[in-house]
Design a protein around this motif. Structure first.
Motif, mmCIF file in Angstrom:
data_model
loop_
_atom_site.group_PDB
_atom_site.id
_atom_site.type_symbol
_atom_site.label_atom_id
_atom_site.label_comp_id
_atom_site.label_asym_id
_atom_site.label_seq_id
_atom_site.Cartn_x
_atom_site.Cartn_y
_atom_site.Cartn_z
ATOM 1 N N THR A 83 0.958 -1.396 0.300
ATOM 2 C CA THR A 83 -0.499 -0.034 0.015
ATOM 3 C C THR A 83 1.139 1.553 -0.011
ATOM 4 O OG1 THR A 83 -0.080 0.259 2.614
ATOM 5 C CG2 THR A 83 -2.039 -1.017 1.144
ATOM 6 N N LEU A 128 -4.578 -0.319 4.206
ATOM 7 C CA LEU A 128 -5.631 -0.922 3.340
ATOM 8 C C LEU A 128 -6.738 -0.547 3.493
ATOM 9 C CD1 LEU A 128 -4.659 -3.534 2.330
ATOM 10 C CD2 LEU A 128 -6.456 -4.845 3.548
ATOM 11 N N SER A 143 -8.816 -3.852 -0.740
ATOM 12 C CA SER A 143 -9.507 -4.983 -0.757
ATOM 13 C C SER A 143 -10.212 -5.833 -1.927
ATOM 14 C CB SER A 143 -10.443 -5.565 0.578
ATOM 15 O OG SER A 143 -11.836 -4.936 0.066
ATOM 16 N N ILE A 177 -0.924 -10.490 5.408
ATOM 17 C CA ILE A 177 -0.128 -9.361 5.272
ATOM 18 C C ILE A 177 0.938 -9.623 6.359
ATOM 19 C CG2 ILE A 177 -0.877 -6.943 7.299
ATOM 20 C CD1 ILE A 177 -2.761 -7.581 4.384
ATOM 21 N N TYR A 196 3.367 -6.727 7.680
ATOM 22 C CA TYR A 196 3.489 -4.877 8.157
ATOM 23 C C TYR A 196 4.693 -5.251 9.001
ATOM 24 C CZ TYR A 196 -1.230 -3.181 6.035
ATOM 25 O OH TYR A 196 -1.812 -3.586 4.481
ATOM 26 N N SER A 229 -1.844 -4.235 11.436
ATOM 27 C CA SER A 229 -2.381 -5.554 10.491
ATOM 28 C C SER A 229 -3.701 -5.722 11.512
ATOM 29 C CB SER A 229 -1.507 -6.018 11.065
ATOM 30 O OG SER A 229 0.114 -5.891 10.655
ATOM 31 N N ALA A 288 -6.943 -4.314 8.883
ATOM 32 C CA ALA A 288 -7.016 -5.112 7.485
ATOM 33 C C ALA A 288 -6.494 -6.106 7.570
ATOM 34 C CB ALA A 288 -5.465 -5.023 6.950
#
Length: 561
Positions: A275, A280, A285, A297, A299, A309, A312
């Motif tokens: 991203t 997100l 999505s 994910i 991150y 996270s 998301a």
């Protein structure tokens, strides 16, 4: 809007064998060609391409259609994007109707050209700057990665303004493309003394840039501003490079930043995207779901990364995506692990990724001190609220996990009853037969002229349909191979309209909707003000329609029915 006759002209200039051979290895098979189908796993070719009929069909997964359909499915583009991509690749000039929206999109070609030239300019600036190249080398970025991701360097303000003058680009055009930004009295470059990362669209056009400071500027990273052709909330960095590996691996890894993507690709993880400095989004999505139902994910391991996270995971679960969360330690991120040559550690982290449900349960539990009974109760209540969104079988599967996380007996866990969803489409009883010819005519018009879809959905949405909601939803998703839509398209008793007739039919269609709505019974117990509010909205819509004006739909009035 692209003129329908222009689309037909493009179709006549396309050769499906030439187009599909750019994606697949084709083998002659009598009068036809065959290939391994890219839309499902197979070892023996079951996809047949007919040069005579200009169509393809897979006997394994039943995918099929013409050149445009193939590009839509393979590249995950909508109809208009696929048309424009094929037109550009075949040097075919599309003709657009003269309305503002499409005129702006048609004129955006100059912005694409400028951004491409600006990217080449920044690459040349990087090649002559040993200091910046040394910085990238110190960060562990290989020369091959610089070339692959077309990394550049935006120099001083004067140098960039000189580049624009040499290209005879006006400040207004450069501003519209996102190369310049606007101050109080003048324009100036958005990216100054920054490493640049070109951002591509799904149609392989440069639409913007990310920039990383090397002068300790307080804004470490910046992106192009939102404009006609760029919106960071709808864009994923690196997708144009990763998409083929995503197809092969049937999984997408989502990271936080440019360097995470570049370094992970460099380390052999080639299904990675990022991203653009934003959380997100719903648009992200939907884009991810087009390419795969399996997402990891990845991150950073700090508190901000864990929160991102969590959000998301919640979002992707709501889209029925199989999502896992890679758990990095605090102050640890994928790019640093690659530069430290800890590739095996990254593999282990990805392999041991938690399901989103596990991560969310842990995240909620970690917000409380579980050694205190009152705190543990709050954690339990939050987790139970979360489980409302899960199916009964899924909840049971995680009963033991919740009990272990909270250190309680499984028998204490009492899952709440699933909430009933109130479906807006049930606001009015269907008073028609199993078919509505008016609805079918609108749907068939779009099937005959897909470029008119944007015109229709700018005025009409699913709630306006009584009978054929599912078919209209399929249209909105560009699912033209939907069995119901195919059946409608083949029916000779359903007529369709040209663009001029379509607008008249939309007005008639909406008048019918609002007149029926005006007669429909409101909820009991409404105040006089609430009743007046609803009546004013509906009568206002009808008055506008009589003047051939279409107002946006105020869906808040539906809660009163």
């Amino acid at each position: 809007m692209i003129k329908p006759e222009s689309i037909e002209g493009l179709k006549n200039n396309l050769d499906i064998v030439d187009i599909m051979s750019g994606y697949l290895e084709l083998k002659k098979n009598g009068a036809n060609f065959k290939a391994l189908c890219p839309f499902h796993d197979e070892k023996t070719p079951s996809l047949i391409i007919s040069p005579v009929k200009q169509i393809f069909h897979c006997f394994g997964c039943h995918a099929g259609g013409d050149s445009i359909k193939f590009v839509m499915e393979y590249e995950k583009l909508n109809y208009v994007e696929a048309i424009e991509k094929l037109a550009e690749e075949s040097n075919f000039t599309l003709e657009y109707d003269k309305n503002d929206f499409y005129k702006k999109n048609n004129n955006s070609k100059s912005s694409f050209d400028l951004l491409r030239n600006f990217m080449i300019f920044t690459q040349s600036c990087l090649s002559g700057n040993n200091e910046v190249k040394e910085y990238l080398k110190d960060r562990g970025i290989y020369e091959s990665s610089i070339e692959k991701f077309e990394i550049g360097y935006a120099p001083s303000s004067n140098a960039i303004m000189g580049f624009l003058r040499n290209k005879d680009v006006s400040e207004t055009d450069a501003f519209n493309a996102g190369v310049l930004t606007k101050g109080d009295n003048n324009f100036y470059p958005r990216f100054i003394e920054r490493i640049t990362f070109p951002i591509y669209s799904n149609t392989l056009k440069v639409v913007g840039f990310g920039g990383r400071t090397i002068t300790n500027h307080p804004a470490k990273y910046i992106n192009s501003s939102t404009n006609l052709i760029f919106n960071k909330s709808k864009t994923l960095y690196g997708l144009h490079i990763a998409k083929d590996d995503i197809y092969r691996q049937k999984e997408i890894i989502v990271t936080e930043g440019y360097l995470d993507v570049i370094m992970l690709h460099q380390a052999g993880f080639k299904n990675v995207v990022a991203t653009l400095g934003t959380a997100l989004t719903n648009e992200h999505s939907l884009m991810l779901k087009k390419f795969s139902d399996n997402v990891i994910i990845a991150y950073d391991g700090d508190n901000a990364g864990k929160l991102a996270s969590y959000k998301a995971g919640m979002l992707l679960l709501s889209k029925n995506i199989n999502v896992k969360i890679a758990s990095f330690s605090e102050n640890e991120d994928p790019a640093d692990l690659v530069s430290s040559h800890k590739i095996d550690k990254i593999k282990t982290i990805f392999n041991k990724s938690k399901t989103a449900i596990e991560f969310i349960i842990d995240y909620k539990a970690n917000q409380y001190d579980l050694t205190i009974a009152e705190e543990k109760q709050k954690a339990y209540d939050e987790i139970m609220d979360f489980t409302i969104s899960l199916g009964d079988i899924t909840k049971e599967e995680y009963r033991n996990y919740i009990a272990n996380t909270l250190s309680i007996d499984e028998l204490l866990i009492k899952f709440p009853t699933q909430k009933k969803e109130l479906k807006q489409e049930n606001y009015i009883k269907k008073s028609l037969s199993t078919e509505s010819m008016q609805e079918l005519e609108l749907i068939k018009t779009i099937l005959e002229y897909p470029s008119l879809l944007e015109v229709v959905i700018s005025s009409i949405d699913t709630i306006h349909f009584d009978v054929h909601k599912k078919e209209f939803e399929a249209l909105k998703k560009h699912n033209f191979s939907n069995e119901d839509l195919v059946a409608i398209n083949f029916r000779d008793d359903i007529k369709y309209f040209n663009e001029e007739e379509l607008r008249k039919q939309i007005i008639i269609f909406l008048e019918r909707f609002y007149k029926r709505l005006l007669k429909h019974k409101l909820k009991n117990g409404l105040s006089f003000e609430e009743i007046s509010y609803v009546k004013r909205n509906i009568t206002g819509q009808l008055r506008a329609l009589k003047k051939n004006k279409i107002l946006s739909f105020n869906d808040s009035i539906m809660e009163y029915f």
